[in-house]
Design a protein around this motif. Structure first.
Motif, PDB file in Angstrom:
ATOM      1  N   LEU A 246     -21.547  50.232 -32.193  1.00 34.59           N
ATOM      2  CA  LEU A 246     -21.562  48.764 -32.194  1.00 34.59           C
ATOM      3  C   LEU A 246     -22.924  48.305 -32.692  1.00 34.59           C
ATOM      4  O   LEU A 246     -23.941  48.553 -32.045  1.00 34.59           O
ATOM      5  CB  LEU A 246     -21.374  48.232 -30.778  1.00 34.59           C
ATOM      6  N   VAL A 247     -22.904  47.674 -33.836  1.00 32.35           N
ATOM      7  CA  VAL A 247     -24.165  47.276 -34.466  1.00 32.35           C
ATOM      8  C   VAL A 247     -24.267  45.756 -34.473  1.00 32.35           C
ATOM      9  O   VAL A 247     -23.312  45.075 -34.831  1.00 32.35           O
ATOM     10  CB  VAL A 247     -24.208  47.767 -35.934  1.00 32.35           C
ATOM     11  N   THR A 248     -25.405  45.229 -34.044  1.00 36.96           N
ATOM     12  CA  THR A 248     -25.670  43.798 -34.222  1.00 36.96           C
ATOM     13  C   THR A 248     -26.603  43.675 -35.425  1.00 36.96           C
ATOM     14  O   THR A 248     -27.644  44.338 -35.471  1.00 36.96           O
ATOM     15  CB  THR A 248     -26.340  43.186 -32.974  1.00 36.96           C
ATOM     16  N   LEU A 249     -26.182  42.890 -36.412  1.00 36.71           N
ATOM     17  CA  LEU A 249     -26.946  42.776 -37.657  1.00 36.71           C
ATOM     18  C   LEU A 249     -27.910  41.597 -37.611  1.00 36.71           C
ATOM     19  O   LEU A 249     -27.856  40.765 -36.700  1.00 36.71           O
ATOM     20  CB  LEU A 249     -25.977  42.617 -38.838  1.00 36.71           C
ATOM     21  N   ASP A 250     -28.773  41.526 -38.614  1.00 45.25           N
ATOM     22  CA  ASP A 250     -29.748  40.427 -38.640  1.00 45.25           C
ATOM     23  C   ASP A 250     -29.173  39.172 -39.278  1.00 45.25           C
ATOM     24  O   ASP A 250     -29.818  38.153 -39.338  1.00 45.25           O
ATOM     25  CB  ASP A 250     -31.003  40.887 -39.401  1.00 45.25           C
ATOM     26  N   ARG A 251     -27.957  39.265 -39.815  1.00 48.42           N
ATOM     27  CA  ARG A 251     -27.383  38.048 -40.434  1.00 48.42           C
ATOM     28  C   ARG A 251     -25.857  38.136 -40.444  1.00 48.42           C
ATOM     29  O   ARG A 251     -25.289  39.213 -40.201  1.00 48.42           O
ATOM     30  CB  ARG A 251     -27.918  37.882 -41.840  1.00 48.42           C
ATOM     31  N   ASP A 252     -25.230  37.002 -40.752  1.00 56.19           N
ATOM     32  CA  ASP A 252     -23.774  36.966 -40.820  1.00 56.19           C
ATOM     33  C   ASP A 252     -23.270  37.627 -42.099  1.00 56.19           C
ATOM     34  O   ASP A 252     -23.954  37.573 -43.123  1.00 56.19           O
ATOM     35  CB  ASP A 252     -23.285  35.507 -40.810  1.00 56.19           C
ATOM     36  N   LEU A 253     -22.097  38.233 -42.003  1.00 58.66           N
ATOM     37  CA  LEU A 253     -21.486  38.830 -43.194  1.00 58.66           C
ATOM     38  C   LEU A 253     -20.133  38.179 -43.450  1.00 58.66           C
ATOM     39  O   LEU A 253     -19.359  37.990 -42.512  1.00 58.66           O
ATOM     40  CB  LEU A 253     -21.260  40.330 -42.984  1.00 58.66           C
ATOM     41  N   ASP A 254     -19.850  37.862 -44.705  1.00 56.21           N
ATOM     42  CA  ASP A 254     -18.526  37.316 -45.035  1.00 56.21           C
ATOM     43  C   ASP A 254     -17.566  38.454 -45.382  1.00 56.21           C
ATOM     44  O   ASP A 254     -16.363  38.337 -45.207  1.00 56.21           O
ATOM     45  CB  ASP A 254     -18.616  36.386 -46.261  1.00 56.21           C
ATOM     46  N   ALA A 255     -18.146  39.515 -45.940  1.00 56.78           N
ATOM     47  CA  ALA A 255     -17.298  40.635 -46.378  1.00 56.78           C
ATOM     48  C   ALA A 255     -18.038  41.939 -46.114  1.00 56.78           C
ATOM     49  O   ALA A 255     -19.261  41.944 -45.939  1.00 56.78           O
ATOM     50  CB  ALA A 255     -16.989  40.487 -47.854  1.00 56.78           C
ATOM     51  N   LEU A 260     -20.534  50.242 -47.318  1.00 56.44           N
ATOM     52  CA  LEU A 260     -19.993  50.529 -45.981  1.00 56.44           C
ATOM     53  C   LEU A 260     -18.472  50.673 -45.976  1.00 56.44           C
ATOM     54  O   LEU A 260     -17.894  51.052 -44.955  1.00 56.44           O
ATOM     55  CB  LEU A 260     -20.409  49.431 -44.998  1.00 56.44           C
ATOM     56  N   ILE A 261     -17.842  50.369 -47.111  1.00 51.61           N
ATOM     57  CA  ILE A 261     -16.369  50.414 -47.155  1.00 51.61           C
ATOM     58  C   ILE A 261     -15.810  51.778 -46.684  1.00 51.61           C
ATOM     59  O   ILE A 261     -14.851  51.817 -45.916  1.00 51.61           O
ATOM     60  CB  ILE A 261     -15.847  50.015 -48.569  1.00 51.61           C
ATOM     61  N   PRO A 262     -16.443  52.917 -47.082  1.00 49.57           N
ATOM     62  CA  PRO A 262     -15.877  54.209 -46.636  1.00 49.57           C
ATOM     63  C   PRO A 262     -15.828  54.355 -45.106  1.00 49.57           C
ATOM     64  O   PRO A 262     -15.046  55.149 -44.587  1.00 49.57           O
ATOM     65  CB  PRO A 262     -16.847  55.242 -47.223  1.00 49.57           C
ATOM     66  N   MET A 273     -20.751  44.379 -35.781  1.00 51.61           N
ATOM     67  CA  MET A 273     -19.908  45.239 -36.607  1.00 51.61           C
ATOM     68  C   MET A 273     -19.594  46.497 -35.784  1.00 51.61           C
ATOM     69  O   MET A 273     -20.471  47.037 -35.118  1.00 51.61           O
ATOM     70  CB  MET A 273     -20.713  45.613 -37.852  1.00 51.61           C
ATOM     71  N   VAL A 274     -18.329  46.907 -35.813  1.00 50.34           N
ATOM     72  CA  VAL A 274     -17.939  48.109 -35.069  1.00 50.34           C
ATOM     73  C   VAL A 274     -17.488  49.166 -36.066  1.00 50.34           C
ATOM     74  O   VAL A 274     -16.638  48.904 -36.913  1.00 50.34           O
ATOM     75  CB  VAL A 274     -16.769  47.808 -34.096  1.00 50.34           C
ATOM     76  N   ILE A 275     -18.072  50.341 -35.955  1.00 49.30           N
ATOM     77  CA  ILE A 275     -17.654  51.441 -36.833  1.00 49.30           C
ATOM     78  C   ILE A 275     -17.175  52.594 -35.946  1.00 49.30           C
ATOM     79  O   ILE A 275     -17.919  53.088 -35.099  1.00 49.30           O
ATOM     80  CB  ILE A 275     -18.822  51.927 -37.730  1.00 49.30           C
ATOM     81  N   LEU A 288     -25.997  55.116 -40.384  1.00 50.30           N
ATOM     82  CA  LEU A 288     -27.184  54.253 -40.327  1.00 50.30           C
ATOM     83  C   LEU A 288     -27.832  54.133 -41.718  1.00 50.30           C
ATOM     84  O   LEU A 288     -28.254  53.051 -42.122  1.00 50.30           O
ATOM     85  CB  LEU A 288     -28.193  54.803 -39.309  1.00 50.30           C
ATOM     86  N   ASP A 289     -27.854  55.270 -42.451  1.00 55.58           N
ATOM     87  CA  ASP A 289     -28.414  55.232 -43.811  1.00 55.58           C
ATOM     88  C   ASP A 289     -27.609  54.281 -44.697  1.00 55.58           C
ATOM     89  O   ASP A 289     -28.162  53.533 -45.494  1.00 55.58           O
ATOM     90  CB  ASP A 289     -28.378  56.640 -44.437  1.00 55.58           C
ATOM     91  N   ALA A 290     -26.277  54.321 -44.538  1.00 52.83           N
ATOM     92  CA  ALA A 290     -25.420  53.468 -45.368  1.00 52.83           C
ATOM     93  C   ALA A 290     -25.661  51.992 -45.049  1.00 52.83           C
ATOM     94  O   ALA A 290     -25.637  51.138 -45.937  1.00 52.83           O
ATOM     95  CB  ALA A 290     -23.954  53.834 -45.150  1.00 52.83           C
ATOM     96  N   ILE A 291     -25.912  51.710 -43.760  1.00 54.45           N
ATOM     97  CA  ILE A 291     -26.182  50.309 -43.375  1.00 54.45           C
ATOM     98  C   ILE A 291     -27.484  49.841 -44.047  1.00 54.45           C
ATOM     99  O   ILE A 291     -27.553  48.752 -44.619  1.00 54.45           O
ATOM    100  CB  ILE A 291     -26.261  50.175 -41.831  1.00 54.45           C
ATOM    101  N   THR A 292     -28.493  50.706 -44.020  1.00 56.40           N
ATOM    102  CA  THR A 292     -29.768  50.365 -44.652  1.00 56.40           C
ATOM    103  C   THR A 292     -29.582  50.231 -46.166  1.00 56.40           C
ATOM    104  O   THR A 292     -30.103  49.299 -46.783  1.00 56.40           O
ATOM    105  CB  THR A 292     -30.811  51.463 -44.341  1.00 56.40           C
ATOM    106  N   ALA A 293     -28.815  51.166 -46.741  1.00 56.71           N
ATOM    107  CA  ALA A 293     -28.580  51.130 -48.192  1.00 56.71           C
ATOM    108  C   ALA A 293     -27.864  49.842 -48.607  1.00 56.71           C
ATOM    109  O   ALA A 293     -28.002  49.376 -49.728  1.00 56.71           O
ATOM    110  CB  ALA A 293     -27.754  52.342 -48.607  1.00 56.71           C
ATOM    111  N   ALA A 294     -27.104  49.262 -47.665  1.00 57.43           N
ATOM    112  CA  ALA A 294     -26.401  48.009 -47.968  1.00 57.43           C
ATOM    113  C   ALA A 294     -27.351  46.811 -47.849  1.00 57.43           C
ATOM    114  O   ALA A 294     -26.938  45.669 -47.999  1.00 57.43           O
ATOM    115  CB  ALA A 294     -25.207  47.847 -47.036  1.00 57.43           C
TER     116      ALA A 294
END
Ligand SMILES: Nc1ncnc2c1ncn2[C@@H]1O[C@H](COP(=O)(O)OP(=O)(O)OP(=O)(O)O)[C@@H](O)[C@H]1O
Length: 321
Positions: A246-255, A260-262, A273-275, A288-294
């Motif tokens: 369960l990740v709390t992000l620093d901003r809202d996401l629309d999509a 992170l799609i995979p 966001m729940v993965i 976590l790397d993919a979240i940073t890469a996004a």
């Protein structure tokens, strides 16, 4: 099987390894409903065994067959090594059943009720343990109050006491805490856990999965009259290789960002966001790397383990049925 007691040389029956066992148990009700469709399971002596399943799975049917209240259609059942067909009285004597309904005669006191029950089981007066049993279930001070003056939780404990009067080595409880408030549930469990520690085998059905997870050392899950799982609670919990991040992000996401799609994340309100992932296949660092890469920053992060509820749902959902 008979062992010889070396001091007295009198034969002492060995205790069975399985308190209860069913083999190919089938129940077809009049009208054709196949409530049990070939259940084979064994409840080890001394265990605290949970029988779980969704509504209509066949739990009460199973318990009622053991209790001699419902006739099986086929298969064999052994209770404390006594075959239910060949020695129904012996089987009945080895089991105490706490029914789902609160069917108590309101005009008897707990002491009277236990005495009547003991009489029904042919327990001689000198061997009756009325007050001891009432004490175990925490009702000694209510021994002479009318049952109608007892609270729901107390009545439930009185039913447990009633099931114990003939000192059975197996206690079967069908939904014992349904409708009982949390505090009284705790009292009931303390009493039953104590009996289990003294050697009584406990078989219980409950809708409270958390309760089963805490109390039972082995669990069988039945679904549509069939065994869906049977294992130690610890193994069952290990069985699902799944965690949720369960990740709390620093901003809202629309999509969902492409990177992170995979991981098929689920976006929730509040920048969450729940993965869901399988730790054996996906190291959490890769997520976590993919979240940073996004290009996202993580404000907060927690993981959730699987619990019995997840396993139960996976095994009993219509997809797996
Ligand atoms: N006397 C009966 N006659 C016909 N069908 C019955 C009878 N008793 C139960 N059934 C059916 O058999 C199936 C199993 O019922 P059972 O009561 O054993 O399930 P359960 O797992 O105990 O469910 P619950 O948690 O709702 O008590 C259900 O479909 C039920 O409708």
């Amino acid at each position: 099987m008979v062992q010889t007691n070396s001091r007295s040389a009198a034969p002492v029956p060995a205790l069975p390894d399985a308190a209860l066992s069913a083999d190919g148990l089938v129940k077809v009700y009049r009208g054709g409903k196949r409530a049990l469709d070939g259940i084979s399971l064994s409840v080890p002596r001394g265990s605290f065994f949970g029988l779980l399943g969704p509504n209509g799975a066949g739990k009460s049917t199973f318990i009622n067959i053991l209790a001699g209240l419902v006739l099986k259609s086929s298969g064999t059942v052994r209770v404390w090594d006594r075959d239910l067909d060949r020695d129904p009285r012996g089987a009945k004597a080895a089991i105490g059943v706490v029914p789902q309904e609160l069917n108590l005669d309101a005009f008897f006191t707990p002491r009277e009720l236990l005495d009547v029950q003991a009489g029904m089981y042919g327990v001689p007066k000198s061997e009756r343990r009325t007050m001891e049993i009432l004490d175990i279930v925490g009702l000694a001070d209510k021994a002479d109050s009318y049952a109608r003056t007892l609270s729901g939780g107390m009545r439930r404990r009185l039913l447990v006491a009633k099931a114990m009067v003939h000192n059975p080595p197996i206690l079967v409880l069908d939904e014992p805490t349904a409708g009982v408030d949390i505090e009284l549930r705790q009292h009931l469990w303390e009493a039953i856990r104590g009996m289990n520690e003294q050697g009584t085998t406990i078989l219980l059905t409950t809708h409270y999965l958390e309760e089963a997870e805490q109390l039972c050392d082995r669990i069988a899950i039945i679904n549509q009259g069939r065994l869906a799982a049977l294992d130690t609670t610890a193994n069952l919990l290990k069985r699902i290789d799944g965690k949720a991040l369960l990740v709390t992000l620093d901003r809202d996401l629309d999509a969902v960002p492409t990177a992170l799609i995979p991981f098929a994340p689920e976006l929730r309100a509040g920048r969450k966001m729940v993965i869901r992932y399988r730790p054996s296949a996906v190291p959490v660092g890769r997520i976590l790397d993919a979240i940073t890469a996004a290009g996202l920053s993580i404000a907060d992060l927690t993981t959730e383990e699987t619990d019995l509820e997840d396993i139960f749902l996976q095994l009993t959902s219509s997809r797996s049925a």
